[in-house]
Enzyme design. Sequence first.
Site, PDB file in Angstrom:
ATOM      1  N   LYS A 203       1.675   2.960   1.754  1.00  0.00           N
ATOM      2  CA  LYS A 203       1.130   2.920   0.395  1.00  0.00           C
ATOM      3  C   LYS A 203      -0.259   3.539   0.422  1.00  0.00           C
ATOM      4  CE  LYS A 203      -0.263  -0.151  -3.327  1.00  0.00           C
ATOM      5  NZ  LYS A 203      -0.169  -1.492  -3.919  1.00  0.00           N
TER       6      LYS A 203
ATOM      7  N   GLU B 139       2.631   3.053  10.258  1.00  0.00           N
ATOM      8  CA  GLU B 139       2.774   1.898   9.366  1.00  0.00           C
ATOM      9  C   GLU B 139       4.246   1.464   9.271  1.00  0.00           C
ATOM     10  OE1 GLU B 139       0.811  -0.109   7.912  1.00  0.00           O
ATOM     11  OE2 GLU B 139      -1.115   0.847   7.493  1.00  0.00           O
TER      12      GLU B 139
ATOM     13  N   LYS C 115       4.924   5.190  -1.199  1.00  0.00           N
ATOM     14  CA  LYS C 115       4.353   5.101  -2.545  1.00  0.00           C
ATOM     15  C   LYS C 115       3.001   5.789  -2.594  1.00  0.00           C
ATOM     16  CE  LYS C 115       2.408   1.685  -5.591  1.00  0.00           C
ATOM     17  NZ  LYS C 115       1.936   0.363  -5.728  1.00  0.00           N
TER      18      LYS C 115
HETATM   19  C1  PBG Z   1      -0.404  -4.047  -6.415  1.00  0.00           C
HETATM   20  C2  PBG Z   1       0.376  -2.851  -6.828  1.00  0.00           C
HETATM   21  C3  PBG Z   1      -0.078  -1.660  -7.417  1.00  0.00           C
HETATM   22  C4  PBG Z   1       1.065  -0.931  -7.715  1.00  0.00           C
HETATM   23  C5  PBG Z   1       2.158  -1.650  -7.250  1.00  0.00           C
HETATM   24  N1  PBG Z   1       1.703  -2.823  -6.700  1.00  0.00           N
HETATM   25  C6  PBG Z   1      -1.434  -1.242  -7.816  1.00  0.00           C
HETATM   26  C7  PBG Z   1      -2.476  -0.990  -6.811  1.00  0.00           C
HETATM   27  O1  PBG Z   1      -2.241  -0.997  -5.604  1.00  0.00           O
HETATM   28  O2  PBG Z   1      -3.601  -0.830  -7.261  1.00  0.00           O
HETATM   29  C8  PBG Z   1       1.089   0.399  -8.409  1.00  0.00           C
HETATM   30  C9  PBG Z   1       2.355   0.706  -9.153  1.00  0.00           C
HETATM   31  C10 PBG Z   1       2.264   1.804 -10.137  1.00  0.00           C
HETATM   32  O3  PBG Z   1       1.231   2.517 -10.263  1.00  0.00           O
HETATM   33  O4  PBG Z   1       3.260   2.013 -10.856  1.00  0.00           O
HETATM   34  N2  PBG Z   1      -1.205  -3.892  -5.328  1.00  0.00           N
END
Ligand code: PBG
Length: 336
Positions: free
Chosen positions: A205, A243, A258
Amino acid sequence: MHDHEATHTIAGHPTARPRRLRRGATLRRMVRETRLSPDQLILPLFAVPGAGVEVPIPSLAGQARLSPDLVAARASRAYAAGVPAVLLFGVSDEKDALASVSHDPDGAVQRAVAAVKDAVPDMVVITDVCLCAYTDHGHCGLVVDGEVDNDASLEVLARAALSHAEAGADVVAPSDMMDGRVGAIRRLLDAEGFQGTAILSYAAKYASAFYGPFRDAAGSAPGYGDRKGYQMDPANGREALREVRLDVGEGADMVMVKPAATYLDVIARVRDITDLPVAAYHVSGEYSMLKAAAERGWLDERTATMETLTAIVRAGSDLVITYAAEDAANWLQELA
Ligand code: PBG
């Protein structure tokens, strides 16, 4: 290489003509390499407390914050369209230093899980496990001495995951990016009798600008600083593989990349190093860009969305988390 490609020409005519297989929709359909199916789609939904509550999210067209009863109704509609799974996020006004509401059995997300399982027992319910919607500073972990404290956060994350499993979640998806959280969650779930609850790890992520609309939706923007101390640097590809290996080692059942569309290379590399199902999250900003351009008539929404989702699957993703899941499922049914 499998084939020898003849590239010469005979009397000025090319001998190799890829266009032959592009003649007519039926032939193109037969030789298509990537087939997107509704079975691959996961719809994210935002749960708020209350009943009968629907608050549209301006930066995320077509999406709304919903109370548990309406989350269940929206999930039922998506399931009827062919979407097999939802990814639920909790949104809360009650925030504190310890993210207490993250593991409240009566929290909005816990109630929404139960409501969806009740309304559509066969739908797969996945929950996002993170603290950012519940901490008063908006970081994804607990802050100790001004820093996001990794190990102090693990216990709370595991408790949040357990509360989701207790509510009936089939899969928990930690998105916080603390080190060791997959193992911590697996241990607590197993100790409490939830050996059957799967973990979909947000393994790779990135600290991405494309989460902007989501943070509006979840009210989870960090109050100070940014998430670069725990989310990955967009410049790093090899680190994503590390990771993924760590999360697989700690017991992840599925791994996620992601965002998706700007990280197709990462999806392809992750696909190469694991036999686990790979998911990719087409995130809020990626979705809103398409929506905004379509609204202005600059892009055709349907073809641009399907091209994007197909590219994510072509890169190697088995599952795609997308706000367009229901639309895409409907479009795919129309084609069939
Ligand atoms: C929580 C989380 C986020 C997203 C999914 N889980 C936001 C972030 O990390 O700030 C983003 C999902 C999206 O942008 O559609 N940590």
